[in-house]
Motif scaffolding. Structure first.
Motif, short mmCIF file in Angstrom:
data_model
loop_
_atom_site.label_atom_id
_atom_site.label_comp_id
_atom_site.label_asym_id
_atom_site.label_seq_id
_atom_site.Cartn_x
_atom_site.Cartn_y
_atom_site.Cartn_z
N VAL A 1 31.64 48.01 26.48
CA VAL A 1 30.44 47.49 25.81
C VAL A 1 29.25 48.43 26.01
N ASP B 1 26.20 54.02 36.25
CA ASP B 1 27.65 53.83 36.41
C ASP B 1 28.07 54.58 37.67
N ARG C 1 30.90 56.26 37.84
CA ARG C 1 31.62 57.49 37.44
C ARG C 1 30.65 58.50 36.83
N SER D 1 25.73 41.02 28.31
CA SER D 1 26.91 40.52 27.60
C SER D 1 27.80 39.73 28.56
N GLY E 1 40.41 47.23 24.72
CA GLY E 1 39.09 46.93 25.33
C GLY E 1 38.66 45.49 25.14
N GLU F 1 39.22 41.04 29.85
CA GLU F 1 38.37 41.17 31.03
C GLU F 1 39.06 42.10 32.03
N ARG F 2 38.26 42.59 32.97
CA ARG F 2 38.82 43.47 34.01
C ARG F 2 40.01 42.79 34.68
N GLY G 1 35.44 43.55 21.61
CA GLY G 1 35.56 44.93 21.14
C GLY G 1 34.23 45.66 21.25
N1 LIG Z 1 34.97 44.09 26.18
C1 LIG Z 1 34.52 43.19 25.32
O1 LIG Z 1 34.97 43.10 24.16
C2 LIG Z 1 33.45 42.25 25.73
C3 LIG Z 1 32.97 42.21 27.02
N2 LIG Z 1 31.98 41.34 27.36
C4 LIG Z 1 31.44 41.35 28.70
O2 LIG Z 1 30.69 42.54 28.87
C5 LIG Z 1 30.78 42.98 30.22
C6 LIG Z 1 31.32 44.40 30.25
O3 LIG Z 1 32.61 44.38 29.69
P1 LIG Z 1 33.40 45.75 29.40
O4 LIG Z 1 32.50 46.76 28.84
O5 LIG Z 1 34.61 45.34 28.64
O6 LIG Z 1 33.83 46.16 30.88
P2 LIG Z 1 34.26 47.60 31.39
O7 LIG Z 1 35.05 47.37 32.63
O8 LIG Z 1 34.85 48.39 30.28
O9 LIG Z 1 32.87 48.28 31.76
C7 LIG Z 1 32.13 47.99 32.90
C8 LIG Z 1 31.50 49.28 33.39
O10 LIG Z 1 30.58 48.98 34.43
C9 LIG Z 1 30.85 49.87 35.51
N3 LIG Z 1 30.49 49.24 36.76
C10 LIG Z 1 31.08 48.21 37.37
N4 LIG Z 1 30.44 47.93 38.53
C11 LIG Z 1 29.45 48.83 38.64
C12 LIG Z 1 28.44 49.06 39.62
N5 LIG Z 1 28.36 48.34 40.72
N6 LIG Z 1 27.56 50.06 39.42
C13 LIG Z 1 27.64 50.82 38.31
N7 LIG Z 1 28.59 50.65 37.36
C14 LIG Z 1 29.46 49.65 37.51
C15 LIG Z 1 32.35 50.11 35.44
O11 LIG Z 1 32.69 51.27 36.14
P3 LIG Z 1 34.19 51.42 36.74
O12 LIG Z 1 35.10 51.34 35.57
O13 LIG Z 1 34.15 52.73 37.42
O14 LIG Z 1 34.35 50.27 37.68
C16 LIG Z 1 32.53 50.27 33.93
O15 LIG Z 1 32.26 51.57 33.51
C17 LIG Z 1 31.65 41.95 30.93
O16 LIG Z 1 30.82 40.99 31.49
C18 LIG Z 1 32.46 41.34 29.80
O17 LIG Z 1 32.86 40.02 30.08
C19 LIG Z 1 31.40 40.49 26.44
C20 LIG Z 1 31.82 40.49 25.15
C21 LIG Z 1 32.93 41.32 24.70
#
Ligand SMILES: NC(=O)C1=CN([C@@H]2O[C@H](COP(=O)(O)OP(=O)(O)OC[C@H]3O[C@@H](n4cnc5c(N)ncnc54)[C@H](OP(=O)(O)O)[C@@H]3O)[C@@H](O)[C@H]2O)C=CC1
Ligand SMILES: N[C@@H](CC=O)C(=O)O
Length: 406
Positions: free
Chosen positions: A12, A42, A44, A98, A182, A185-186, A297
């Motif tokens: 997202v 982030d 990474r 989100s 994508g 959830e994680r 997505g």
């Molecule tokens: N994917 C989707 O379609 C949707 C998602 N959402 C919500 O949006 C949010 C994000 O989802 P999504 O993008 O899929 O998740 P992702 O896991 O793809 O992305 C999360 C990102 O945040 C980073 N991250 C996690 N913890 C930390 C931290 N402590 N400090 C810095 N960076 C951090 C992760 O890094 P790393 O990977 O290195 O841990 C990763 O790059 C969630 O709450 C999800 O429920 C809502 C609607 C739709």
């Protein structure tokens, strides 16, 4: 110029960055100034990425930067998202998220901090992905009494169920595809076991009642017990199986629950396939409406986040009346909810006779090649179903059913 930060550069977060860059002209024309992403948090590094130079692993680079007035949280989970979001609001920055886990667990407090600080805490993307259901509930339904919401609110499970139904695909294979795309959830258990839908319907219910509906009060069943035989029966019943979040509002009587539902081909939710979500809302003036669109997505979700960013940009110096108060909304036990029930039984005569009597069976279905039988019950409450089911031997499975009487 509005300077924003994104926390979490995953599916997202990367979508939000792409949306802001791609649509910069449209955005500037609409809010009357440029919107720029100044920092991305982030853990990474993202070498070679167009946003590489913006990446930091220190939240303080965002928190302490007074130029950044708008923070997007797309990390997921509640730790450290809650701590970071709260700190950003306390610093007087607008926050857009989100993250439904965060909103369901801490939304009440974060909304209040936003009010106190005269900033905004928006979360359109937390429910229904790209579908603008939250803003629609807040504006399009003003002045009427909402009586019911029934929604397919999780893209991952709808994608899995659709492929099991249409292709006879295996659960594990399609879950892996949903993760690759994508959507999931994680920890995909949140999708599969209904927890994600639970948080989303709790958020919608809080918005409808104006009070906090605790997601922990929501009866929740997921789809992990649904199997290919259920879909054979569904085909015979001209139906499909959907995971729904359902809420009913009758004055102060509020029921909220999450469960797989057999929906007939006459129900508008039947046509909601794949990663799409569909949210049926009933109001006392409008009658029935359904909102429909991509439920998960990268870009569909980013579209909802961007809309919130624009709304915050348009209300830089004011808190927009939004959300719910700290007052708790009691949730009535799901045992008072009324359904028909599709019940599978081992094929012996005694089980079938007991099921026909106890459930006042409206239909009996025997499929070729199966050593079992199924019935569809008359409508009855969950409480009655549970009492009567105790008197029926050899029940294999039960799915609630929204079926016409044909
Ligand atoms: N994917 C989707 O379609 C949707 C998602 N959402 C919500 O949006 C949010 C994000 O989802 P999504 O993008 O899929 O998740 P992702 O896991 O793809 O992305 C999360 C990102 O945040 C980073 N991250 C996690 N913890 C930390 C931290 N402590 N400090 C810095 N960076 C951090 C992760 O890094 P790393 O990977 O290195 O841990 C990763 O790059 C969630 O709450 C999800 O429920 C809502 C609607 C739709
Ligand atoms: N995992 C969620 C993502 C969007 O909220 C879903 O599949 O719906």
């Amino acid at each position: 110029m509005i300077k924003a930060a994104i926390m979490g550069y995953g599916t997202v977060g990367a979508g939000v960055y792409e949306a802001v860059v791609t649509n910069q002209k449209v955005i500037a024309a609409e809010i009357g100034e440029a919107l720029e992403v100044k920092r991305i948090l982030d853990l990474r590094k993202f070498p070679g990425d167009p946003a590489e130079q913006l990446i930091t692993d220190k939240f303080s680079d965002i928190e302490e930067d007074e130029e950044i007035s708008l923070v997007v949280e797309t990390m997921g989970g509640t730790t450290p998202a809650y701590e970071f979001v709260k700190a950003a609001l306390l610093k007087g920055k607008h926050v857009v998220t989100s993250n439904k886990a965060l909103v369901a667990a801490h939304g009440t407090e974060l909304l209040q901090i936003a009010r106190d600080k005269k900033v905004n805490f928006f979360f359109e993307a937390a429910v229904g992905g790209g579908i603008p259901v939250i803003r629609t509930l807040g504006t399009g339904y003003q002045g009427q009494v909402i009586t019911e919401i029934t929604g397919i609110l999780n893209g991952t499970t709808n994608y899995i169920l659709t492929r099991m139904d249409r292709e006879g695909a295996e659960f594990g294979d399609v879950l892996a595809d949903a993760q690759r795309l994508g959507y999931a959830e994680r920890n995909p258990e949140a999708d599969i076991e209904g927890h994600d839908t639970c948080r989303k319907i709790a958020i919608l219910s809080s918005l409808v009642t104006g009070k906090e509906v605790n997601f922990e009060d929501v009866y929740t069943e997921g789809i992990s017990k649904i199997d290919s035989t259920d879909f054979r029966y569904a085909l015979e019943l001209k139906a499909s199986i959907k995971l729904v979040g359902a809420a009913q509002f009758a004055g102060n009587q509020v029921t909220v629950s999450v469960f797989p539902l057999l929906v007939s081909d006459e129900n508008p939710l039947y046509a909601v396939q794949g990663v799409y979500n569909g949210i049926v809302i009933k109001g006392n003036l409008l009658g029935t409406t359904m909102l429909y669109g991509s439920g998960a997505g990268k870009l569909p979700t980013a579209s909802a986040v961007l809309a919130d960013m624009m709304e915050a940009a348009k209300h830089k110096n004011e808190n927009v009346r939004f959300g719910w108060t700290a007052e708790k909304q009691a949730v009535t036990s799901h045992e008072s909810e009324k359904h028909r029930y599709f019940v599978r039984l081992s094929g012996d005569a005694a089980s079938l006779a007991a099921a026909k009597e106890q459930f006042e069976a409206e239909r009996v279905i025997q499929l070729p090649g199966l050593e079992e039988v199924a019935i569809v019950s008359a409508p009855m409450t969950e409480f009655t179903y549970r009492e009567r089911a105790a008197k029926v031997p050899n029940i294999l499975a039960m799915i609630r059913a929204e079926l016409s009487e044909r």
